[in-house]
Enzyme design. Structure first.
Site, PDB file in Angstrom:
ATOM      1  N   ASP A 301      -0.522 -18.151   2.537  1.00 17.87           N
ATOM      2  CA  ASP A 301      -1.223 -16.658   2.674  1.00 17.87           C
ATOM      3  C   ASP A 301      -1.687 -16.165   1.946  1.00 17.87           C
ATOM      4  O   ASP A 301      -0.917 -15.272   1.175  1.00 17.87           O
ATOM      5  CB  ASP A 301      -0.649 -16.258   4.169  1.00 17.87           C
ATOM      6  N   GLU A 335      -6.945  -7.974   2.794  1.00 19.85           N
ATOM      7  CA  GLU A 335      -6.787  -8.505   3.817  1.00 19.85           C
ATOM      8  C   GLU A 335      -5.883  -7.892   4.821  1.00 19.85           C
ATOM      9  O   GLU A 335      -6.641  -7.717   5.143  1.00 19.85           O
ATOM     10  CB  GLU A 335      -7.745 -10.172   3.967  1.00 19.85           C
ATOM     11  N   GLU A 336      -4.715  -8.084   3.491  1.00 21.04           N
ATOM     12  CA  GLU A 336      -4.057  -7.849   4.526  1.00 21.04           C
ATOM     13  C   GLU A 336      -3.670  -6.653   5.155  1.00 21.04           C
ATOM     14  O   GLU A 336      -2.742  -6.364   5.506  1.00 21.04           O
ATOM     15  CB  GLU A 336      -2.323  -7.782   3.478  1.00 21.04           C
TER      16      GLU A 336
END
Ligand SMILES: [Zn+2]
Length: 484
Positions: A301, A335-336
């Site tokens: 990820d 994104e996180e």
């Protein structure tokens, strides 16, 4: 579903071949037909896709690039030195791969630093807790926070026992019933507990399997609640504290976090194009997110997704295949913290969204490939499934192209009407490492990585080379004519 599609494509190829064979020599009385354009089927694409798959399955490029990203750069928390280096690495990698143009687009993002942090059980028995502060949490102040623990398994239990929460550290020790069932406590648990007077929040790590790693992730403060610090504990430590509380032993925890929210800064999406040879204004987008958490090195990820997007586009160039449409790789930032990179892409490209033929997101790791889920109406899903049936070769037992979600980064443009596809893999072990110190390079299987490159490259090429946009003409005219 996929069997029917396979039959569809096989039938198309077979029927075309049969038609040309059975026609035989033309009667001499029939006038010669003038040469015309090739028929608008996708059959001519199949041999190139076969070659792409063969090449991708034996190419070490993706695994080598993932090793660079994870081991030589490391974690890529938004705003960190690692993320800056990764943005430069991404641009350089696209140039070196032979992309026609590469550029960055600015994105306003939160700037958060973790600092030093620890937690310790101080009563009824002293022991160190394995913890990780949640992303975007405030710190505890220099003295830390020491308080009795109140353990709950759900928001319902918190509400039912709300009177007990005043002055306590609330621990959400919720049963694992999949990521979707527990992530709400990580994101919203702090504000829910703070409304009842809690002074800090701990959450059981969002994983089903644990070997002593704490799993971080983003949290959010609601506007109507005090901001209290939030951290994740290992499954093991959360369980021990719960058992102590159930025995009436009133466990106490001392929590220390130096985390600081610094406001906003600027980061960048990296975008690279392989220009289409006939329809360069039409875009097939493939993406992953470059940022990661600062525990581990973000291998699954989403280093894997970053490399899958890059390598699957690059292998077209390696095979000297320049499709009709432009292939665009986007390495999103941040994104996180809530997909700020994806939202900025929407704003920067809003006027040309209708030129985006398909957007594919790779953000599920690089385990054994399982196909794609497509976020569009059924006609488009069927057309894509049919066109991409040949890719089932990379995972013959469990492959499907079916209706479903796409991804967080491309969510913004998909909500505006772009057809989105999510890259799907066997996620059995994804959450074992997700957002933890265990998400490192050796967790990625090089064979699985190569199989995923093959599948994604095949889909990109099929759609970018196809005479028609997926679903833009009735499926029967595109390729399902083979049924009849
Ligand atoms: Zn991700």
């Amino acid at each position: 579903m996929f069997k029917r599609c396979l039959i569809g494509l096989a039938a198309l190829v077979t029927l075309s071949a049969l038609a040309s064979c059975s026609r035989g020599p033309k009667p001499t009385s029939e006038p010669a037909q003038p040469p015309g354009p090739p028929p608008p089927t996708t059959a001519h694409i199949a041999p190139s896709v076969e070659a792409l798959i063969d090449s991708a399955l034996t190419d070490p490029y993706a695994y080598e690039k993932l090793g660079e990203l994870c081991d030589e750069i490391g974690h890529r928390l938004t705003g960190s030195r690692g993320m800056e280096r990764a943005i430069a690495w991404s641009q350089l990698s696209m140039y070196q791969a032979g992309f026609d143009s590469v550029w960055t687009e600015p994105v306003t993002v939160p700037l958060w630093t973790r600092g030093h942090e620890w937690a310790r059980c101080t009563a009824p028995v002293e022991f160190d807790l394995t913890m990780t502060g949640l992303g975007l949490s405030d710190g505890t102040g220099p003295d830390g926070i020491e308080a009795e623990i109140m353990v709950v398994a759900s928001y319902d239990e918190l509400d039912a026992r709300a009177a007990e929460a005043e002055g306590k550290i609330v621990l959400f020790d919720m049963p694992w019933e999949g990521y979707g069932s527990v992530v709400k406590y990580r994101t919203g648990g702090a504000s829910a507990a703070a409304r009842h007077g809690a002074v800090a929040v701990l959450v059981r790590s969002a994983t089903g399997v644990s070997l002593g790693a704490a799993h971080t992730g983003m949290m959010q403060y609601a506007d109507d609640a005090p901001r209290i610090p939030a951290a994740a504990l290992t499954v093991e430590d959360a369980g021990r504290l719960r058992r102590l509380a159930e025995k009436g032993l009133k466990p106490r925890v001392h929590l220390y976090m130096e985390a600081i929210n610094h406001g906003e800064t600027t980061s960048y999406n990296v975008v690279g194009d392989i220009r289409g040879r006939e329809l360069p204004e039409e875009i097939v987008l493939v993406a992953g997110h470059l940022d990661s958490w600062d525990v581990g090195t973000g291998a699954q990820d989403d280093g894997a997704g970053v490399v899958l997007a890059l390598a699957s586009a690059r292998i077209l160039l390696k095979q000297d295949l320049r499709p009709r449409r432009t292939v665009r790789v986007v390495h999103f930032t941040t994104e996180e913290y809530g997909a700020q990179g994806g939202k900025a892409y929407l704003e920067a490209h809003r006027s040309e969204l209708d030129r985006h033929v398909l957007a594919i997101e790779c953000d599920s790791g690089a385990f054994a490939p399982r196909g794609f889920s497509v976020q569009a109406d059924s006609t488009v899903v069927e057309a894509l499934a049919l066109a991409a049936a040949q890719l089932a070769r990379v995972a013959p037992d469990e492959w499907s192209v079916s209706k479903g979600g796409s991804g967080a980064d491309i969510g913004a443009i998909v909500r505006e009407g772009v057809v989105g596809a999510g890259h799907r893999v066997d996620t059995t072990h994804y959450f074992d490492v997700h957002h933890s110190g265990a998400d490192t390079f050796e967790k990625v299987d090089p064979d699985h990585l190569a199989q995923n490159v093959a599948a994604i490259a095949g889909l990109i090429y099929t759609v970018a080379e196809s005479p028609a946009r997926p679903g833009s003409i009735p499926a029967g005219q595109n390729s399902s004519g083979g049924h009849r």
